[in-house]
Design a protein around this motif. Structure first.
Motif, PDB file in Angstrom:
ATOM      1  N   ARG A   8      50.187  73.497  92.398  1.00 14.83           N
ATOM      2  CA  ARG A   8      49.769  72.127  92.748  1.00 14.83           C
ATOM      3  C   ARG A   8      48.592  72.156  93.712  1.00 14.83           C
ATOM      4  NH1 ARG A   8      55.462  71.105  92.829  1.00 14.83           N
ATOM      5  NH2 ARG A   8      55.517  71.459  95.059  1.00 14.83           N
ATOM      6  N   ASP A   9      48.665  73.018  94.726  1.00 17.54           N
ATOM      7  CA  ASP A   9      47.563  73.125  95.690  1.00 17.54           C
ATOM      8  C   ASP A   9      46.274  73.554  94.998  1.00 17.54           C
ATOM      9  OD1 ASP A   9      49.276  72.379  97.693  1.00 17.54           O
ATOM     10  OD2 ASP A   9      49.556  74.405  98.484  1.00 17.54           O
ATOM     11  N   ARG A  10      46.402  74.480  94.058  1.00 14.83           N
ATOM     12  CA  ARG A  10      45.211  74.957  93.342  1.00 14.83           C
ATOM     13  C   ARG A  10      44.597  73.838  92.514  1.00 14.83           C
ATOM     14  NH1 ARG A  10      44.912  80.554  89.865  1.00 14.83           N
ATOM     15  NH2 ARG A  10      42.742  80.403  89.292  1.00 14.83           N
ATOM     16  N   MET A  11      45.447  73.057  91.842  1.00 10.25           N
ATOM     17  CA  MET A  11      44.922  71.939  91.050  1.00 10.25           C
ATOM     18  C   MET A  11      44.219  70.916  91.938  1.00 10.25           C
ATOM     19  SD  MET A  11      47.620  71.239  87.930  1.00 10.25           S
ATOM     20  CE  MET A  11      48.715  70.324  88.966  1.00 10.25           C
ATOM     21  N   VAL A  12      44.809  70.609  93.090  1.00  7.59           N
ATOM     22  CA  VAL A  12      44.199  69.650  94.001  1.00  7.59           C
ATOM     23  C   VAL A  12      42.863  70.178  94.504  1.00  7.59           C
ATOM     24  CG1 VAL A  12      44.443  68.584  96.277  1.00  7.59           C
ATOM     25  CG2 VAL A  12      46.350  68.536  94.693  1.00  7.59           C
ATOM     26  N   GLU A  13      42.815  71.438  94.896  1.00  9.78           N
ATOM     27  CA  GLU A  13      41.564  71.991  95.410  1.00  9.78           C
ATOM     28  C   GLU A  13      40.519  72.131  94.309  1.00  9.78           C
ATOM     29  OE1 GLU A  13      42.205  75.348  98.005  1.00  9.78           O
ATOM     30  OE2 GLU A  13      43.897  74.323  98.947  1.00  9.78           O
ATOM     31  N   ASN A  14      40.942  72.387  93.069  1.00 11.70           N
ATOM     32  CA  ASN A  14      39.994  72.367  91.952  1.00 11.70           C
ATOM     33  C   ASN A  14      39.357  70.989  91.820  1.00 11.70           C
ATOM     34  OD1 ASN A  14      40.403  75.025  91.191  1.00 11.70           O
ATOM     35  ND2 ASN A  14      41.889  74.522  89.607  1.00 11.70           N
ATOM     36  N   GLU A  15      40.168  69.947  91.923  1.00 16.48           N
ATOM     37  CA  GLU A  15      39.646  68.588  91.799  1.00 16.48           C
ATOM     38  C   GLU A  15      38.713  68.239  92.953  1.00 16.48           C
ATOM     39  OE1 GLU A  15      39.771  66.273  89.339  1.00 16.48           O
ATOM     40  OE2 GLU A  15      40.611  67.949  88.228  1.00 16.48           O
ATOM     41  N   ILE A  16      39.039  68.689  94.162  1.00 13.90           N
ATOM     42  CA  ILE A  16      38.174  68.422  95.306  1.00 13.90           C
ATOM     43  C   ILE A  16      36.801  69.046  95.088  1.00 13.90           C
ATOM     44  CG2 ILE A  16      37.806  68.950  97.751  1.00 13.90           C
ATOM     45  CD1 ILE A  16      40.874  68.628  98.097  1.00 13.90           C
ATOM     46  N   VAL A  17      36.774  70.312  94.659  1.00 15.44           N
ATOM     47  CA  VAL A  17      35.500  70.985  94.410  1.00 15.44           C
ATOM     48  C   VAL A  17      34.754  70.291  93.273  1.00 15.44           C
ATOM     49  CG1 VAL A  17      34.445  73.152  93.649  1.00 15.44           C
ATOM     50  CG2 VAL A  17      36.245  73.178  95.358  1.00 15.44           C
ATOM     51  N   SER A  18      35.477  69.884  92.248  1.00 17.56           N
ATOM     52  CA  SER A  18      34.861  69.205  91.122  1.00 17.56           C
ATOM     53  C   SER A  18      34.250  67.866  91.549  1.00 17.56           C
ATOM     54  CB  SER A  18      35.898  68.987  90.022  1.00 17.56           C
ATOM     55  OG  SER A  18      35.353  68.266  88.960  1.00 17.56           O
ATOM     56  N   ILE A  19      34.956  67.124  92.381  1.00 10.67           N
ATOM     57  CA  ILE A  19      34.439  65.837  92.855  1.00 10.67           C
ATOM     58  C   ILE A  19      33.203  66.043  93.719  1.00 10.67           C
ATOM     59  CG2 ILE A  19      34.944  63.910  94.423  1.00 10.67           C
ATOM     60  CD1 ILE A  19      37.843  64.027  93.319  1.00 10.67           C
ATOM     61  N   LEU A  20      33.226  67.038  94.591  1.00  7.91           N
ATOM     62  CA  LEU A  20      32.050  67.307  95.426  1.00  7.91           C
ATOM     63  C   LEU A  20      30.857  67.737  94.572  1.00  7.91           C
ATOM     64  CD1 LEU A  20      33.693  69.107  98.462  1.00  7.91           C
ATOM     65  CD2 LEU A  20      32.679  66.830  98.418  1.00  7.91           C
ATOM     66  N   ARG A  21      31.107  68.541  93.552  1.00  2.00           N
ATOM     67  CA  ARG A  21      30.022  68.945  92.645  1.00  2.00           C
ATOM     68  C   ARG A  21      29.449  67.719  91.936  1.00  2.00           C
ATOM     69  NH1 ARG A  21      32.701  71.740  89.070  1.00  2.00           N
ATOM     70  NH2 ARG A  21      32.702  73.632  90.316  1.00  2.00           N
ATOM     71  N   TRP A  39      37.140  77.824  98.333  1.00  2.00           N
ATOM     72  CA  TRP A  39      37.943  77.936  97.124  1.00  2.00           C
ATOM     73  C   TRP A  39      37.897  79.368  96.610  1.00  2.00           C
ATOM     74  CZ3 TRP A  39      37.512  79.620  92.211  1.00  2.00           C
ATOM     75  CH2 TRP A  39      38.520  79.252  91.326  1.00  2.00           C
ATOM     76  N   PHE A  40      36.705  79.966  96.611  1.00  2.00           N
ATOM     77  CA  PHE A  40      36.591  81.332  96.086  1.00  2.00           C
ATOM     78  C   PHE A  40      37.306  82.326  96.993  1.00  2.00           C
ATOM     79  CE2 PHE A  40      34.670  85.402  95.162  1.00  2.00           C
ATOM     80  CZ  PHE A  40      34.776  85.424  93.785  1.00  2.00           C
ATOM     81  N   ILE A  41      37.259  82.091  98.308  1.00  2.00           N
ATOM     82  CA  ILE A  41      37.974  82.988  99.213  1.00  2.00           C
ATOM     83  C   ILE A  41      39.471  82.983  98.895  1.00  2.00           C
ATOM     84  CG2 ILE A  41      38.739  83.231 101.614  1.00  2.00           C
ATOM     85  CD1 ILE A  41      35.891  82.370 102.446  1.00  2.00           C
ATOM     86  N   LYS A  42      40.002  81.814  98.590  1.00  2.00           N
ATOM     87  CA  LYS A  42      41.443  81.714  98.359  1.00  2.00           C
ATOM     88  C   LYS A  42      41.839  82.040  96.923  1.00  2.00           C
ATOM     89  CE  LYS A  42      45.347  78.696  99.314  1.00  2.00           C
ATOM     90  NZ  LYS A  42      45.758  77.391  99.821  1.00  2.00           N
ATOM     91  N   TYR A  43      41.090  81.527  95.925  1.00  2.00           N
ATOM     92  CA  TYR A  43      41.520  81.633  94.533  1.00  2.00           C
ATOM     93  C   TYR A  43      40.622  82.501  93.666  1.00  2.00           C
ATOM     94  CZ  TYR A  43      44.189  77.513  95.905  1.00  2.00           C
ATOM     95  OH  TYR A  43      45.005  76.644  96.544  1.00  2.00           O
ATOM     96  N   GLY A  44      39.461  82.894  94.143  1.00  2.00           N
ATOM     97  CA  GLY A  44      38.522  83.645  93.318  1.00  2.00           C
ATOM     98  C   GLY A  44      39.079  84.990  92.905  1.00  2.00           C
ATOM     99  N   ASP A  45      38.745  85.428  91.719  1.00  2.00           N
ATOM    100  CA  ASP A  45      39.152  86.727  91.168  1.00  2.00           C
ATOM    101  C   ASP A  45      40.662  86.872  90.996  1.00  2.00           C
ATOM    102  OD1 ASP A  45      36.518  87.531  91.057  1.00  2.00           O
ATOM    103  OD2 ASP A  45      36.583  88.473  93.027  1.00  2.00           O
ATOM    104  N   LEU A  46      41.408  85.795  91.019  1.00  2.00           N
ATOM    105  CA  LEU A  46      42.855  85.896  90.807  1.00  2.00           C
ATOM    106  C   LEU A  46      43.219  85.765  89.340  1.00  2.00           C
ATOM    107  CD1 LEU A  46      44.444  83.844  93.725  1.00  2.00           C
ATOM    108  CD2 LEU A  46      44.374  86.306  93.438  1.00  2.00           C
ATOM    109  N   GLY A  47      42.391  85.125  88.559  1.00  2.12           N
ATOM    110  CA  GLY A  47      42.689  84.922  87.149  1.00  2.12           C
ATOM    111  C   GLY A  47      43.485  83.651  86.916  1.00  2.12           C
ATOM    112  N   ALA A  48      43.686  83.342  85.655  1.00  3.24           N
ATOM    113  CA  ALA A  48      44.343  82.086  85.281  1.00  3.24           C
ATOM    114  C   ALA A  48      45.841  82.108  85.542  1.00  3.24           C
ATOM    115  CB  ALA A  48      44.082  81.784  83.813  1.00  3.24           C
ATOM    116  N   TYR A  49      46.452  83.285  85.533  1.00  2.15           N
ATOM    117  CA  TYR A  49      47.905  83.363  85.662  1.00  2.15           C
ATOM    118  C   TYR A  49      48.335  83.844  87.041  1.00  2.15           C
ATOM    119  CZ  TYR A  49      47.539  82.768  80.686  1.00  2.15           C
ATOM    120  OH  TYR A  49      47.226  82.276  79.438  1.00  2.15           O
ATOM    121  N   ALA A  50      47.565  83.515  88.037  1.00  6.86           N
ATOM    122  CA  ALA A  50      47.896  83.941  89.395  1.00  6.86           C
ATOM    123  C   ALA A  50      49.104  83.162  89.901  1.00  6.86           C
ATOM    124  CB  ALA A  50      46.714  83.707  90.311  1.00  6.86           C
TER     125      ALA A  50
END
Length: 167
Positions: A71-84, A116-127
């Protein structure tokens, strides 16, 4: 003068009142007063213990931590997407002078993308929460030994002697 109604219209209105009357009464007098009004457009979940707070044999705790992580990852994905999207809209709207006017939005987006990359980068889709926790642990160990990531490795002299303050 009241308008005369046809027998068919009177019949249709009485059937409507018979069917819709109890439903409307139930909704207005029971359902709506007992609803909790939330100002949020999404469901709010309570925070659960993180993966480092779970025992190794507690499968339920690990599952909840993984769900919280997703859930946290989805929320942070949306935050980055909105800022972009805000930055792209700013560039289109402020066409000739966009670098000066959109600089603060770009800085916010770049900082959010970096975090976002510091926390989730290079983890892959099934992290899951455990892999993210291990990534964080390894990063902290690296920073303790070699300094901040991206600053290069410390030399042998810096590793051998602790940093001293010069006065």
């Amino acid at each position: 003068m009241p308008e005369a109604r046809s027998p068919m219209a009177s019949f249709a209105q009485s059937v409507h009142n018979i069917i819709d009357g109890p439903v409307t009464w139930f909704r207005e007098s029971i359902v709506e007063p007992n609803q909790t009004k939330q100002a949020w457009y999404h469901q709010r979940f309570r925070r659960v213990p993180t993966i480092d707070q779970c025992y190794t044999d507690d499968a339920v705790c690990r599952f909840e931590a993984d769900q919280q992580f997703r859930r946290d990852r989805m929320v942070e994905n949306e935050i980055v997407s909105i800022l972009r999207q805000r930055f792209e809209d700013c560039i289109l709207y402020e066409a000739p002078d966009h670098m000066r006017k959109c600089k603060s939005i770009l800085e916010q987006y770049e900082k959010a993308a970096e975090n976002w990359f510091i926390k989730y980068g290079d983890l892959g889709a099934y992290a899951n929460a455990k892999t993210a926790y291990m990534k964080q642990k390894h990063r902290l160990i690296w920073e303790r030994r070699h300094g901040p990531v991206g600053s290069g490795m410390k030399s042998q002299e810096e590793l051998a002697s602790p940093a001293t303050e010069e006065e």
